[in-house]
Every structure is written in structure tokens, then in C-alpha cells.
Design a protein around this motif. Sequence first.
Motif, PDB file in Angstrom:
ATOM      1  N   GLY A  44      74.044 -46.019  22.113  1.00  0.00           N
ATOM      2  CA  GLY A  44      73.733 -45.258  20.918  1.00  0.00           C
ATOM      3  C   GLY A  44      74.614 -44.038  20.775  1.00  0.00           C
ATOM      4  N   ALA A  45      74.548 -43.424  19.618  1.00  0.00           N
ATOM      5  CA  ALA A  45      75.407 -42.278  19.315  1.00  0.00           C
ATOM      6  C   ALA A  45      75.003 -41.048  20.138  1.00  0.00           C
ATOM      7  N   PRO A  46      75.974 -40.306  20.643  1.00  0.00           N
ATOM      8  CA  PRO A  46      75.668 -39.071  21.370  1.00  0.00           C
ATOM      9  C   PRO A  46      75.324 -37.951  20.389  1.00  0.00           C
ATOM     10  N   ARG A  47      75.176 -36.742  20.918  1.00  0.00           N
ATOM     11  CA  ARG A  47      74.950 -35.587  20.046  1.00  0.00           C
ATOM     12  C   ARG A  47      76.139 -35.404  19.105  1.00  0.00           C
ATOM     13  N   THR A  48      75.832 -35.217  17.831  1.00  0.00           N
ATOM     14  CA  THR A  48      76.873 -34.946  16.848  1.00  0.00           C
ATOM     15  C   THR A  48      76.474 -33.740  16.011  1.00  0.00           C
ATOM     16  N   LEU A  49      77.472 -32.958  15.641  1.00  0.00           N
ATOM     17  CA  LEU A  49      77.266 -31.753  14.841  1.00  0.00           C
ATOM     18  C   LEU A  49      78.024 -31.882  13.526  1.00  0.00           C
ATOM     19  N   SER A  50      77.463 -31.313  12.476  1.00  0.00           N
ATOM     20  CA  SER A  50      78.162 -31.312  11.198  1.00  0.00           C
ATOM     21  C   SER A  50      77.758 -30.082  10.393  1.00  0.00           C
ATOM     22  N   LEU A  51      78.624 -29.712   9.461  1.00  0.00           N
ATOM     23  CA  LEU A  51      78.380 -28.598   8.549  1.00  0.00           C
ATOM     24  C   LEU A  51      78.611 -29.106   7.139  1.00  0.00           C
ATOM     25  N   GLU A  52      77.609 -28.901   6.246  1.00  0.00           N
ATOM     26  CA  GLU A  52      77.696 -29.403   4.882  1.00  0.00           C
ATOM     27  C   GLU A  52      77.507 -28.272   3.879  1.00  0.00           C
ATOM     28  N   PHE A  53      78.293 -28.357   2.806  1.00  0.00           N
ATOM     29  CA  PHE A  53      78.141 -27.416   1.690  1.00  0.00           C
ATOM     30  C   PHE A  53      77.872 -28.219   0.424  1.00  0.00           C
ATOM     31  N   ALA A  91      70.558 -21.078   1.423  1.00  0.00           N
ATOM     32  CA  ALA A  91      70.741 -21.590   0.069  1.00  0.00           C
ATOM     33  C   ALA A  91      70.497 -20.466  -0.913  1.00  0.00           C
ATOM     34  N   ALA A  92      71.062 -20.623  -2.104  1.00  0.00           N
ATOM     35  CA  ALA A  92      70.770 -19.674  -3.181  1.00  0.00           C
ATOM     36  C   ALA A  92      69.315 -19.817  -3.595  1.00  0.00           C
ATOM     37  N   ASN A  93      68.737 -18.733  -4.130  1.00  0.00           N
ATOM     38  CA  ASN A  93      67.318 -18.784  -4.470  1.00  0.00           C
ATOM     39  C   ASN A  93      67.011 -19.773  -5.592  1.00  0.00           C
ATOM     40  N   ASP A  94      68.016 -20.173  -6.369  1.00  0.00           N
ATOM     41  CA  ASP A  94      67.803 -21.207  -7.377  1.00  0.00           C
ATOM     42  C   ASP A  94      68.357 -22.564  -6.917  1.00  0.00           C
ATOM     43  N   TYR A  95      68.747 -22.669  -5.662  1.00  0.00           N
ATOM     44  CA  TYR A  95      69.212 -23.884  -5.021  1.00  0.00           C
ATOM     45  C   TYR A  95      70.490 -24.453  -5.652  1.00  0.00           C
ATOM     46  N   ASN A  96      71.274 -23.629  -6.348  1.00  0.00           N
ATOM     47  CA  ASN A  96      72.493 -24.188  -6.934  1.00  0.00           C
ATOM     48  C   ASN A  96      73.619 -24.318  -5.906  1.00  0.00           C
ATOM     49  N   TRP A  97      73.417 -23.767  -4.708  1.00  0.00           N
ATOM     50  CA  TRP A  97      74.321 -24.047  -3.602  1.00  0.00           C
ATOM     51  C   TRP A  97      73.571 -23.936  -2.278  1.00  0.00           C
ATOM     52  N   SER A  98      74.079 -24.600  -1.262  1.00  0.00           N
ATOM     53  CA  SER A  98      73.469 -24.522   0.064  1.00  0.00           C
ATOM     54  C   SER A  98      74.519 -24.796   1.122  1.00  0.00           C
ATOM     55  N   LEU A  99      74.304 -24.245   2.304  1.00  0.00           N
ATOM     56  CA  LEU A  99      75.171 -24.445   3.461  1.00  0.00           C
ATOM     57  C   LEU A  99      74.267 -24.805   4.630  1.00  0.00           C
ATOM     58  N   THR A 100      74.509 -25.982   5.250  1.00  0.00           N
ATOM     59  CA  THR A 100      73.586 -26.500   6.255  1.00  0.00           C
ATOM     60  C   THR A 100      74.334 -26.939   7.501  1.00  0.00           C
ATOM     61  N   LEU A 101      73.829 -26.517   8.649  1.00  0.00           N
ATOM     62  CA  LEU A 101      74.323 -26.964   9.949  1.00  0.00           C
ATOM     63  C   LEU A 101      73.347 -27.992  10.493  1.00  0.00           C
ATOM     64  N   ALA A 102      73.847 -29.161  10.901  1.00  0.00           N
ATOM     65  CA  ALA A 102      72.978 -30.249  11.354  1.00  0.00           C
ATOM     66  C   ALA A 102      73.402 -30.724  12.734  1.00  0.00           C
ATOM     67  N   THR A 127      78.648 -32.572  -2.548  1.00  0.00           N
ATOM     68  CA  THR A 127      78.441 -32.176  -1.153  1.00  0.00           C
ATOM     69  C   THR A 127      79.664 -32.562  -0.347  1.00  0.00           C
ATOM     70  N   VAL A 128      80.179 -31.626   0.414  1.00  0.00           N
ATOM     71  CA  VAL A 128      81.283 -31.907   1.328  1.00  0.00           C
ATOM     72  C   VAL A 128      80.831 -31.513   2.725  1.00  0.00           C
ATOM     73  N   GLY A 129      81.248 -32.300   3.711  1.00  0.00           N
ATOM     74  CA  GLY A 129      80.832 -32.024   5.075  1.00  0.00           C
ATOM     75  C   GLY A 129      81.889 -32.409   6.075  1.00  0.00           C
ATOM     76  N   ALA A 130      81.815 -31.799   7.248  1.00  0.00           N
ATOM     77  CA  ALA A 130      82.723 -32.110   8.341  1.00  0.00           C
ATOM     78  C   ALA A 130      81.983 -31.871   9.649  1.00  0.00           C
ATOM     79  N   GLY A 131      82.435 -32.559  10.694  1.00  0.00           N
ATOM     80  CA  GLY A 131      81.779 -32.400  11.984  1.00  0.00           C
ATOM     81  C   GLY A 131      82.634 -32.917  13.107  1.00  0.00           C
TER      82      GLY A 131
END
Length: 753
Positions: A737-746, A698-709, A175-179
Motif C-alpha cells: 500500500g501507499a506510504p505517507r504522502t503529503l500535499s498542499l492544495e490551493f 480559507a477566506a471567510n466567504d470561502y472564495n479561496w482556501s489553502l490546505t495541507l494534507a 484547485t491546484v496541488g503539489a506534493g
Amino acid sequence: MNQSAKRTFPVSLLSCLIAAAVPAVQAQVQQTESQELEEVIVTAQKRAQSIVDVPLTISSLDGQTLKDLGIDRFDTLSDMIPGLVVQQQSVNNNGYVIRGITSDDGSAPGAARVSVYLNGTDVSRSRASYFEVYDMERIEVVKGPQATLFGTAASIGAMSFITAKPQRDFASELTVGAGDYGMRKVEGMATGGNDTVQGRFAFVSRERDGYVENTSGEADLNGYDRLAYRPSLRITPNDALTIDLIYNYDKAEDLGTAFVSQNLLFTDDAALSVPDNDILGMDDVGVDRTVKDFNATVSWDIDDHLALTYIGAWRDYDSLEAFDADGTAFEVLNFSEEATGDQISHELRLNFSGERLNGFVGASYFQEEAEQFVGFATEEGLFLSCAGALAAAGIESCNTASTTLLTGGLASALPYESYYANGADNRSLNLFADISYQVTPDLEATVGARWVEEERESSYRSALPLSSLLSAQGIDSDLFFGLLLNTQGETIDGDADDSAVLPRFNLLYSLNDSVNLYGTVSLGQRSEVVDMSSGVKSIIPAEEITNYEFGLKGRLEEVALDYALAIFYQDYENFQVNVVDQDSGQIRTENAGSATNTGIEMDLRWSVSENLMLLANAAYIDAGIDDDADNGIYAGNQFRLQPEVTGALSYLYERPINADLIFTSSGSWSYRSSVYFDIENRFEEDAVDLLNLRAGIAANDYNWSLTLAASNLLDEEYIMDAGNTGDAFGFPTYIQGAPRTLSLEFSKRIGAF
């Protein structure tokens, strides 16, 4: 990216999240077909059981649920567990609150109230109890005194983390992510082997810039930089024997914690730094922490009814944190804390099972050496003027030219450094047994007890040089005017022995195949404290807890819903509180007398449809020091960090888009009522609620996914702590406390899952 840009959330992006998630959830709620609800298996009672059949208040989250909800830190567990609050000032300073009682003592002689277990091993020492949450099999949280199951540190509950084990078939995931705020994440695992030997390697690397702008010229604050990895090996020479070998490495080089004055909260205008020095261990505000541990578990199934388990572990930690405690641009209160220690433990347990009798007997040994070293650096004139000690000389508060004025220009600055340190050498021998007997087909009785023999040795040393400015005025004193014991570097020590028997009694009654009632009476104890900070041995008596609990657990098969309800009453004697000395700033433990704790907790899990799962929890707690004159100045006060009401609502959703793609979404809303940040009840924060959302494909067999959080989607402004060390010197500080944060993960998977 500038701060205004960081805090801007595009309306189109918010619309996409809501448009994707909300209508889909509404559509699924309208479906009426009954769905299957997977059974939750836990091992809190040292054997695999359905969570419904365990006569305890327990919550469990499996590894996939943790991933789906984006739970990868201790503090985010608060959203999912009723009655649990996790406060994290920094990776070095964690507070665990279960049923309103806080466990966060960082001193070496102090004992934990919450047992934190990692693969069956006690890692509860405050400064070493945090670790990265990744590649987990499941997490179990048990409430109430659980000494029989988890040792004396579980005086109010236990958090047990079980990591994912190696498997024979090859599998890997990356899994790699950035935000925003420069967030970067890489996480992965690989596993495989044969019938005899299987291996697994998991790792995570996480970074994020600070979200509090630091105008001192040093790095922005409240960010993190962490690396953790875990190689593990499973050896299965035959069907009866399993050997698990696990090594954990956690490294944190976090940006510092922003202790800011109230007028600087949420202004992105902190000015925090520490001076160049020889005592603090670093010249910047920040954290440098390394934790290493090794665990060996050997499980031998002797026959169908007997099993022998050995768990041996070694743990070593070194955690250094430097911080600016005054919350201002002045370098007047500069502290560091270095917590070091090592632990060795051994446990041998025999489990037995039969048609009517189940349980275990065993013994364990635990040894720990620990030290907390607190360094202090300041400039003499600035410190004395900020303390008001120079008012008679006509020098106003926090005058940076104080030293120049007092020395007639001979010196512009006189650096001052001091320290104090406390240490501990603790040993405990435990014998324990727990037996469940099926009295009738519907009634099970459990009796358990742990005998504990403890040897606790504490030490103290300090060095506080004389102040040059005060000496020039004919006053031979350190900057604290003798209020803090000065051993001139010599170590003083004292010891004490203690023993206790801590039992539990449980009844579990099955009303029918779907509903269980249970009742519990259990005793807990927080170990006594040997305090040497006054120069003579002072014993803070052991904190004793009596817990009464009644619960209901069940399942509604027709609507695929699990539920749990618990009512409890806890009585405390010799309730231990940690306070900051208002003269010296040193943290000490005091006996606050008697206390009581009453509450109710609820937990729901509902499979609404094949595609939608809802999770809900709530807790109400009425707790505090008894309003009795014998309890002194804290009588009638509410516990620190204890909200009366907590609650959370979460969902997990997925729906096919076409033959190749699946839409996924999850979210959580959490709420806590107002809390006090100190036992004196001077610093209070109003109710806080936070919203997190995730959506992706995500792929129907879940072998990859892309998620915005999105975390803290509504950008709620809240604080994590108030008062702190600076309050003892007239400089109360706050941590936002932490403010709103956004990230994208693959994520990409290969192999058998």
C-alpha cells in the motif's frame, strides 16, 4: 528526491497539524448548545427521500463532504462507508467488497456482484467500473441484494455516483496541488447559463511518481497519470421537462503495478520489467486505459402525481495493462491483459406518487460486447528451468544460461509468446415495479420485483506455439505441457438463456417522529457463467442470495445526531469463486457451494457544534463458505478480502481566526481486521489502521482556501493483495500500500455557490 527523504516527515509539520486541529476539536466538544443537522436526501428508491425514511441500509456522502475529507478516489470511500472495502491493484483491476463479498471478476463472461451506477446507468463491468471521483453531487452506497432498484449486478449492493449538474448562475472553481513523490493535481469546473440552457465543464488531471523504486531501469511503480473531463448540458424548455446530456472521458497512463516477492516488500528495491515483444501490447510495465461514455436523461413531470424518466447510455472502454508477474528480476512471467468492450442501455420508468401510494414501474434493455485478451511472453530456457522442468538435466532453477546449455551454444535465448482470450455478448431485458403503500400513518409496506431475461454468449480462443527446446528433446508440446487449451487461434463459443424473478419486501414502522424501524427480505442473483475454456460448454450455475435484514434509523434532535443500525443474514447457493489455476495460471470461476453471511453495521453523524461535525461507522461480519463436505476444498474458508471488523472515525472542523480568515481541518482514522487475499485462505494480513489529516486556512466567504494534507500520516506498512498470478507458478507476489504522502492544495472560487 531520494527515498529516505520521501519517507521523512518533519516533526515541526506534524506538530503544526496536531496543534491546530486537536485543541480546537477538544474545545468544540466541550460546547453544549444544540446545533441544526442538515437532512440527507437520497434517491436510491428512484424518488427523493430523507435517508431516515428509506427502509434500506444506505450511506450517502455529498460533494462538499467528499471535498472536505479529501476523498477523490474509490479506495478512500472505504474510510466512510461501514462494511465497504475497495481494493485497487490498479486502475484496471478494482475489487469492491460489500458485507464481505468481493466483486472483481475481470473475465468477459463473468458478472459483477456490485452494481456501480453513474448518473443512473449501470457501469459495473470490472475493467471499466473505475472513474475519477470529481465534481460530484453525492455518492450513495446501498447494501444487500437490490435487483429491483439496480439490476442483477447488485446481488450484494450498489454504489451510485451522481455528478454535479449545470446551474443557471455563473460559478467556477480551480484547485491546484503539489506534493511529495512528484504529486501534481489540477482540478476545476465552470458552470452557467440561462433559464432554458445551462452548461457545466469539469476536469481533473492527477499525476504521482511511483512509491516503489524499480531498479530495472524502467519507471518506479505504483504511480499514476490520469486525465478526466466531463462536459454536461441541461435543457429546461419548461418547468415540467428537464433534459440532461453528459459526456465522460477518463484516460489513465499509469506506471505499472509492483508485484514483488515477499523478501522485497517495503525495501524500495523492485526489479520489474517486461521484454521487448509482439504480444503484450507494450514494452514497459504499465497501464494504458481509455473510457468514454455518454448519458442522456429526460425527466418529464406529467402532473403532480406522475413523472416519466428515460435514461439512455453508451459506454466504450479499452484497458491495457502489462505486468511482471513473477516478482523477481527475471523476465520469466510477463503478462498483459487488454479488456475491451462497449455497452448500450435504455431505461424507461414511470413514477407515481399520492397520499398513500408511491412507486414506479419500468423496463430496461442492456447490451454488452466484451473481450479479455491475455498475452504471455517469456524465454523458453528460463521458463522451463524456473518451473523445475530441467532439474533432470542438471540445470538449476532460473538459470539464465539454460537455453545456451541446452542448445550447445547455438542459441542464447528463445523468446516465446502465447495468448488466450475470452469474450462475451450479453443481452438482458428487464421489467420491474416497486410499490410503497402507507398502511397506517406509522406503517409503510413496500413490494418490488424485477423480471430478468438474459441471453449470454461466451467465446474462447488461444494460441500456444510448440516449444523449440522441448521439440529438440522429442517432446511436441507447448511450454504449459498441454494444460491450457490450445485452439490454435480458432474461436469456439457457446450460449445460454436464463430468466429470474427477483423480489424484495420491506416494512417501515415509525416509532415516533424521530425513530424508524425497518425489515427487509430480498432475493439477488449473480448471473450464470458460460465457460468455454475447457473446449466444451460448461455452465457455472447462477449464484442465488436470500437476504434478511432488520434496521433502526433515527435522530436525536436535542444533540443533533443521526444514527443507523442494521443486522443482516444472507444465505448463498452456488457461491461463485474466482481462482487461479495452479497448472496454467489462468483465472477461472468455480462453484463453491453454499455460504452464509451474518453481520451488524452502525453509522453515526453528529453535529457537535456549529463548527464541528463527527462521523463514525463500524461493521462486524461473520461470513464464509459453509463448513460442509459437499462444498469441497473451500468448505469452512473465510471469504477473500473480508475483514471481520471495520470501523472509521472522521471529523470536519472550522473556526474563525479573525474577520477575514477561517481555520479548517478534517481527518479520518480507519481500521480493518485481518483479511485473507485468496479463497484458499493461504495468504493473510494482520489488522491495519490508517490516519489521514488535513488542515488549512480559507477566506471567510470561502472564495479561496489553502490546505495541507497528509495521507497515511503514521506511515503504516500494509499490503493490498497477495498471491496473484505468480503464485500459480511458484512465485507468490505482494502489492504494498501507499506510504505517507503529503500535499498542499490551493483552491479559488468565483461566482455563486
